[in-house]
Design a protein around this motif. Structure first.
Motif, PDB file in Angstrom:
ATOM      1  N   TYR A  43       0.839  -1.193   0.000  1.00  0.00           N
ATOM      2  CA  TYR A  43       0.000   0.000   0.000  1.00  0.00           C
ATOM      3  C   TYR A  43       0.879   1.249   0.000  1.00  0.00           C
ATOM      4  CZ  TYR A  43       0.870  -0.302   5.065  1.00  0.00           C
ATOM      5  OH  TYR A  43       1.464  -0.394   6.303  1.00  0.00           O
ATOM      6  N   PHE A  44       0.310   2.382  -0.407  1.00  0.00           N
ATOM      7  CA  PHE A  44       1.058   3.639  -0.474  1.00  0.00           C
ATOM      8  C   PHE A  44       1.462   4.065   0.933  1.00  0.00           C
ATOM      9  CE2 PHE A  44       0.961   8.356  -0.395  1.00  0.00           C
ATOM     10  CZ  PHE A  44       2.010   8.592  -1.277  1.00  0.00           C
ATOM     11  N   SER A  45       2.745   4.073   1.206  1.00  0.00           N
ATOM     12  CA  SER A  45       3.194   4.378   2.555  1.00  0.00           C
ATOM     13  C   SER A  45       4.597   4.965   2.532  1.00  0.00           C
ATOM     14  CB  SER A  45       3.156   3.116   3.435  1.00  0.00           C
ATOM     15  OG  SER A  45       3.414   3.448   4.786  1.00  0.00           O
ATOM     16  N   PRO A  46       4.733   6.211   2.068  1.00  0.00           N
ATOM     17  CA  PRO A  46       6.032   6.877   2.169  1.00  0.00           C
ATOM     18  C   PRO A  46       6.321   7.229   3.631  1.00  0.00           C
ATOM     19  CG  PRO A  46       4.379   8.437   1.472  1.00  0.00           C
ATOM     20  CD  PRO A  46       3.698   7.095   1.529  1.00  0.00           C
ATOM     21  N   GLU A  47       7.555   7.609   3.890  1.00  0.00           N
ATOM     22  CA  GLU A  47       7.895   7.994   5.256  1.00  0.00           C
ATOM     23  C   GLU A  47       7.114   9.231   5.691  1.00  0.00           C
ATOM     24  OE1 GLU A  47      11.829   8.932   8.038  1.00  0.00           O
ATOM     25  OE2 GLU A  47      12.027   8.627   5.874  1.00  0.00           O
ATOM     26  N   ASP A  48       7.014  10.221   4.783  1.00  0.00           N
ATOM     27  CA  ASP A  48       6.279  11.445   5.081  1.00  0.00           C
ATOM     28  C   ASP A  48       5.432  11.845   3.878  1.00  0.00           C
ATOM     29  OD1 ASP A  48       7.426  12.379   7.784  1.00  0.00           O
ATOM     30  OD2 ASP A  48       9.231  12.049   6.584  1.00  0.00           O
ATOM     31  N   TYR A  49       4.266  12.397   4.175  1.00  0.00           N
ATOM     32  CA  TYR A  49       3.374  12.898   3.129  1.00  0.00           C
ATOM     33  C   TYR A  49       2.731  14.182   3.623  1.00  0.00           C
ATOM     34  CZ  TYR A  49      -0.714  13.455   0.151  1.00  0.00           C
ATOM     35  OH  TYR A  49      -1.670  13.982  -0.694  1.00  0.00           O
ATOM     36  N   ALA A  50       2.636  15.186   2.748  1.00  0.00           N
ATOM     37  CA  ALA A  50       2.019  16.462   3.118  1.00  0.00           C
ATOM     38  C   ALA A  50       1.184  16.976   1.953  1.00  0.00           C
ATOM     39  CB  ALA A  50       3.077  17.493   3.494  1.00  0.00           C
ATOM     40  N   GLN A  51       0.095  17.662   2.281  1.00  0.00           N
ATOM     41  CA  GLN A  51      -0.778  18.251   1.263  1.00  0.00           C
ATOM     42  C   GLN A  51      -1.323  19.581   1.764  1.00  0.00           C
ATOM     43  OE1 GLN A  51      -5.026  17.068   0.444  1.00  0.00           O
ATOM     44  NE2 GLN A  51      -4.108  16.164  -1.395  1.00  0.00           N
ATOM     45  N   ILE A  52      -1.388  20.547   0.865  1.00  0.00           N
ATOM     46  CA  ILE A  52      -2.019  21.850   1.118  1.00  0.00           C
ATOM     47  C   ILE A  52      -3.056  22.052   0.032  1.00  0.00           C
ATOM     48  CG2 ILE A  52      -1.663  24.326   1.359  1.00  0.00           C
ATOM     49  CD1 ILE A  52       1.235  23.733   2.084  1.00  0.00           C
ATOM     50  N   LEU A  53      -4.332  22.259   0.422  1.00  0.00           N
ATOM     51  CA  LEU A  53      -5.404  22.282  -0.556  1.00  0.00           C
ATOM     52  C   LEU A  53      -6.386  23.419  -0.273  1.00  0.00           C
ATOM     53  CD1 LEU A  53      -6.537  20.623  -2.997  1.00  0.00           C
ATOM     54  CD2 LEU A  53      -7.984  19.436  -1.336  1.00  0.00           C
ATOM     55  N   PRO A  54      -6.318  24.532  -1.008  1.00  0.00           N
ATOM     56  CA  PRO A  54      -7.372  25.555  -0.929  1.00  0.00           C
ATOM     57  C   PRO A  54      -8.640  25.035  -1.623  1.00  0.00           C
ATOM     58  CG  PRO A  54      -5.312  26.439  -1.822  1.00  0.00           C
ATOM     59  CD  PRO A  54      -5.201  24.958  -1.863  1.00  0.00           C
ATOM     60  N   VAL A  55      -9.795  25.254  -0.991  1.00  0.00           N
ATOM     61  CA  VAL A  55     -11.063  24.733  -1.502  1.00  0.00           C
ATOM     62  C   VAL A  55     -12.131  25.815  -1.427  1.00  0.00           C
ATOM     63  CG1 VAL A  55     -12.929  23.055  -1.118  1.00  0.00           C
ATOM     64  CG2 VAL A  55     -10.538  22.349  -0.874  1.00  0.00           C
ATOM     65  N   LEU A  56     -12.942  25.907  -2.465  1.00  0.00           N
ATOM     66  CA  LEU A  56     -14.123  26.757  -2.460  1.00  0.00           C
ATOM     67  C   LEU A  56     -15.351  25.858  -2.411  1.00  0.00           C
ATOM     68  CD1 LEU A  56     -15.144  29.708  -2.667  1.00  0.00           C
ATOM     69  CD2 LEU A  56     -15.364  29.336  -5.139  1.00  0.00           C
ATOM     70  N   GLN A  57     -16.255  26.126  -1.459  1.00  0.00           N
ATOM     71  CA  GLN A  57     -17.422  25.268  -1.262  1.00  0.00           C
ATOM     72  C   GLN A  57     -18.709  26.082  -1.273  1.00  0.00           C
ATOM     73  OE1 GLN A  57     -17.470  21.984   1.785  1.00  0.00           O
ATOM     74  NE2 GLN A  57     -19.049  23.256   2.741  1.00  0.00           N
ATOM     75  N   VAL A  58     -19.744  25.496  -1.888  1.00  0.00           N
ATOM     76  CA  VAL A  58     -21.080  26.089  -1.906  1.00  0.00           C
ATOM     77  C   VAL A  58     -22.066  25.048  -1.393  1.00  0.00           C
ATOM     78  CG1 VAL A  58     -22.905  27.133  -3.283  1.00  0.00           C
ATOM     79  CG2 VAL A  58     -20.497  27.541  -3.880  1.00  0.00           C
ATOM     80  N   ARG A  59     -22.858  25.417  -0.382  1.00  0.00           N
ATOM     81  CA  ARG A  59     -23.892  24.529   0.143  1.00  0.00           C
ATOM     82  C   ARG A  59     -25.206  25.284   0.188  1.00  0.00           C
ATOM     83  NH1 ARG A  59     -23.441  21.663   5.964  1.00  0.00           N
ATOM     84  NH2 ARG A  59     -23.563  23.838   6.619  1.00  0.00           N
ATOM     85  N   ARG A  60     -26.220  24.741  -0.469  1.00  0.00           N
ATOM     86  CA  ARG A  60     -27.527  25.395  -0.546  1.00  0.00           C
ATOM     87  C   ARG A  60     -28.627  24.422  -0.141  1.00  0.00           C
ATOM     88  NH1 ARG A  60     -27.874  29.868  -3.682  1.00  0.00           N
ATOM     89  NH2 ARG A  60     -29.789  30.128  -2.452  1.00  0.00           N
ATOM     90  N   PHE A  61     -29.728  24.988   0.389  1.00  0.00           N
ATOM     91  CA  PHE A  61     -30.915  24.222   0.726  1.00  0.00           C
ATOM     92  C   PHE A  61     -32.057  24.700  -0.156  1.00  0.00           C
ATOM     93  CE2 PHE A  61     -28.242  23.895   4.409  1.00  0.00           C
ATOM     94  CZ  PHE A  61     -28.439  22.602   4.862  1.00  0.00           C
ATOM     95  N   VAL A  62     -32.693  23.757  -0.866  1.00  0.00           N
ATOM     96  CA  VAL A  62     -33.791  24.071  -1.769  1.00  0.00           C
ATOM     97  C   VAL A  62     -34.948  23.128  -1.463  1.00  0.00           C
ATOM     98  CG1 VAL A  62     -34.538  24.252  -4.170  1.00  0.00           C
ATOM     99  CG2 VAL A  62     -32.160  24.795  -3.560  1.00  0.00           C
ATOM    100  N   ASP A  63     -36.046  23.686  -0.925  1.00  0.00           N
ATOM    101  CA  ASP A  63     -37.225  22.879  -0.580  1.00  0.00           C
ATOM    102  C   ASP A  63     -36.857  21.692   0.315  1.00  0.00           C
ATOM    103  OD1 ASP A  63     -38.883  24.557  -2.074  1.00  0.00           O
ATOM    104  OD2 ASP A  63     -38.576  23.390  -3.907  1.00  0.00           O
TER     105      ASP A  63
END
Length: 311
Positions: A218-238
């Motif tokens: 399985y994927f298992s390096p000694e170290d792993y890092a991620q930086i992820l900017p995300v834009l999210q939209v959540r709406r309620f309709v009926d």
């Protein structure tokens, strides 16, 4: 691995949650009733690994507030690296309840070889705290053939700065069959851009360290890092909830340079009223998981659809 310790951890979470189960919730109880349902999960990745799981749910207590008491019977088909399908049958006990300030849920079962499942408990305080444990098989050729499992125990806390800005910190320990132990740290920042439109800007970061990198397939390096900017939209309709999110960031693992990381998510949830409820989610990611063999140029897609009918 010390499996009795994992079992004790699961039981401990349920014991801590007992006060929530004892709380009365008249609104939820008035809508409680038996229900049947199904859930279909499918995933595929650029390593030519596909997973299909089809589950049947039978609930004695199915309430709009999320309370559950029932069983799940599941059939899983794994095709790791396109080398041929491996079938597994899995069965779970599903329970969930909530009180005024506490919520908990557990799906505890077996695949015929060992205990698998997940459990979580959280409060509803402004500084929301959650503890969880997850255990499942590693869906690689050696994982399925040799019975390699991972158990992830973690906790998270929300740290709101004000009504429009919140930080979340998560720490966890993931133990694999064998000697590898993975230490996880995640931190997210969410800024509400427009509460009326349901728009938020997020910065998601994650890091893990493996004590025995590359122990199995399985994927298992000694170290792993991620930086992820995300834009999210959540709406309620009926009464329906719709969510869309997307981001472009960067990731790096030991032995590689920084690479682009893409993310996209779509989700819908039907209103809790009525006899029928349905939900679905699709996620595209370039974040290598436990089932990835390599981390470079990796793509992962998963989709989930759930349907329930109150009897």
């Amino acid at each position: 691995m010390t499996y009795p310790l994992k079992t004790a951890t699961l039981i401990g979470l349920l014991t801590l949650a007992a006060p929530a189960a004892a709380q009365d919730n008249p609104e939820a109880q008035s809508a409680v009733g038996p229900a049947i349902g199904t859930e279909v999960f499918v995933s595929s990745d650029s390593d030519d690994t596909t997973v299909l799981r089809v589950a049947g749910d039978f609930d004695l207590r199915h309430a709009p507030d999320g309370s559950r008491l029932g069983i799940r019977v599941e059939k899983a088909w794994y095709d790791p690296l396109g080398r041929g399908t491996v079938e597994r049958e899995r069965v779970f006990l599903q329970v969930a309840d909530r009180g005024d300030n506490l919520e908990w849920s557990a799906r505890i079962g077996t695949d015929g070889d060992t205990i698998i499942g997940a459990a979580s408990i959280n409060d509803n305080a402004p500084f929301r705290k959650e503890a969880f444990v997850e255990r499942d098989i590693v869906e690689t050729p050696r994982g399925l053939e040799e019975g390699i499992y991972s158990t992830f125990l973690g906790a998270a806390i929300d740290l709101p700065a004000d009504e429009n800005n919140i930080f979340t910190v998560l720490g966890g320990v993931q133990e694999f069959t064998g000697d590898n132990v993975r230490l996880h740290l995640r931190a997210n920042y969410v800024h509400v851009v427009d509460s009326d439109l349901g728009i938020s800007a997020q910065l998601r970061t994650r890091y893990f360290h493996s004590t025995v990198p590359g122990e199995f397939d399985y994927f298992s390096p000694e170290d792993y890092a991620q930086i992820l900017p995300v834009l999210q939209v959540r709406r309620f309709v009926d009464g329906w909830q719709f969510l869309a999110a997307g981001g472009i960031g960067a990731q790096r693992s030991t032995g590689t340079d920084w690479q682009q990381a893409n993310f996209a998510q779509l989700r819908f949830v039907s209103p809790p009223q009525g006899d029928w409820t349905v939900s679905g989610e699709a996620i595209y990611s370039q974040t290598p998981g436990n089932n990835a063999v390599v981390g470079s140029g990796y793509d992962y897609f998963q989709a989930l659809v759930s349907v329930n009918l109150r009897l």
